[in-house]
Design a protein around this motif. Structure first.
Motif: not given
Length: 421
Positions: A62, A148-150, A252, A254-255, A258-259
């Motif tokens: 990412q 990913c979107d973020e 970013f 944060d995402s 979570y993942r």
């Protein structure tokens, strides 16, 4: 590269009083920002995530959405600047990004374990691709696995900060909010890579270079920021740019946190399970380590399909056995009639038990015939390749790879082109 702590483009007396103080205060605010002290960074370094290796692989993938465009961010920032001297200073940074590290820094790099040949005349994006390829993320893999979107949004919005909101915002974003924090955010990431990822120092050198050597970009941008801060009207814009960059990075992280927390748990605990630190920190008194009941058995190995990246690197179907052992690992390999594995070698030793079929192996040039019920030993760092005969072969492989990881060793593996079998 420039070695001065600040770029000297004017006399001290010409500065508006308080410009340096403003930038220093902003530096302190940036250092306390959650993006620099994010729980995701702490979790990576400590290994407290369900799958530390999986989390690092996800980060590598990412983060590429952002890092691949770094030269665009820098070019956009240069285009915003009115001062020709400021532009020249950042152009030097851009040239370094595009053409690699100067030989002038060879001795400094050697002191940090970085060989000049790894980085000389190698653009930074190529260094990052080298790391991805070491993780088996080649061009085909990247095409098949979108960002990913973020990650995409971080790259796009950061480019806007550098290109369309004016020079102070661009300098604040690129300099104070980005280059200033490189060492601090890469330190826990590099620590995690060294602990959990089987990759050579050469292949991970992108991170070593930025964490240990590459400070001058930030110094140049801080010098430019100080000159801009002489105009009180630009100070708020510098701070806005810095905070925009930091908030985008924090989003970013944060995402990714979570993942990472949603990944299935893979136990890779260290030696602390054998030490009763409440009695004696130096004690080696063994004590039981409890695991959740579901981690004590891997039911129906292969039912969920092959390990795709693992199988692709090995050149044939492989089914991983996922259990919390800290000293041995197992996998089940499958070869179609006449199929051969890649020719490869690795620093760990292997024991292979043939479950079905027959065939032969080439181990350091020696041919060893085998059939169901036989067991093979492959010594460390021996080139070897396995070939099925006229029927499907199925075999179980055990290695001491986890034990070597626990001992802190970097475990290498090399692939070679098809051998004559």
């Amino acid at each position: 590269m420039m070695n001065e702590h600040r770029m000297d483009t004017g006399s001290e007396s010409s500065r508006t009083p308080g410009a340096r103080e403003f930038v220093q205060q902003l530096e302190r605010e940036v250092g306390a920002h959650r993006a620099v002290n994010h729980p995701y960074l702490r979790a990576l370094a400590s290994g407290e995530l369900p799958d530390p290796v999986g989390a690092l692989r996800d980060y590598a993938h990412q983060y590429y959405a952002y890092s691949i465009n770094f030269q665009r961010y820098l070019t956009a920032t240069i285009s915003q600047l009115d001062s020709s001297e400021h532009r020249r200073a950042l152009l030097a940074n851009l040239l370094e990004e595009a053409h690699g590290v100067s030989p002038d820094e060879a001795e400094l790099m050697r002191r940090h374990g970085i060989e000049l040949e790894w980085v000389e005349n190698v653009p930074h994006p190529v260094l990052y691709r080298r790391y991805l390829e070491a993780l088996n993320m080649d061009e085909a893999w990247l095409r098949a696995n979108p960002f990913c979107d973020e990650a995409v949004q971080w790259s796009q919005l950061f480019l806007q900060c550098c290109s369309s909101l004016g020079a102070p915002v661009a300098v604040g974003a690129m300099g104070i909010g980005t280059e200033l924090i490189v060492r601090r955010v890469y330190t826990p990431i590099l620590e995690a890579i060294k602990t959990y990822i089987d990759v050579s120092p050469r292949d991970r050198v992108f991170f070593d270079l930025h964490q240990k050597i590459d400070d001058d970009h930030g110094e140049v941008l801080l010098g430019i920021a100080e000159e801009m801060a002489e105009d009180p009207a630009q100070r708020a814009l510098l701070r806005t740019g810095a905070l925009m960059a930091l908030n985008l990075r924090a989003g970013f992280y944060d995402s990714l946190l979570y993942r990472a927390r949603e990944m299935p748990r893979v136990t890779r605990s260290g030696s602390s399970g054998f030490v009763d630190t409440t009695r004696n920190r130096d004690s080696l008194e063994p004590r039981p380590v409890e695991h959740a009941l579901e981690t004590l058995i891997h039911r129906q190995v292969g039912r969920e399909g092959v390990a795709e990246a693992f199988s692709r690197s090995r050149g044939h179907p492989v089914y991983e056995v996922t259990l919390p052992s800290r000293s041995v690992s197992f996998s089940v390999g499958e070869l179609a009639p006449g199929q051969a594995t890649s020719n490869h070698r690795h620093a760990y030793e292997s024991l292979i038990y043939v479950l079905e079929g027959s065939g032969w192996s080439i181990i350091e040039g020696r041919r060893v015939e085998w059939r169901a019920g036989d067991a093979l030993y492959v010594p460390p760092w021996n080139w070897h390749q396995h070939v099925a005969g006229g029927e499907k072969a199925l075999y179980l492989t055990g290695t001491n790879l986890p034990l070597l990881h626990q001992l802190g060793q970097t475990v290498l593996r090399q692939e070679q082109g098809p051998a004559n079998h």
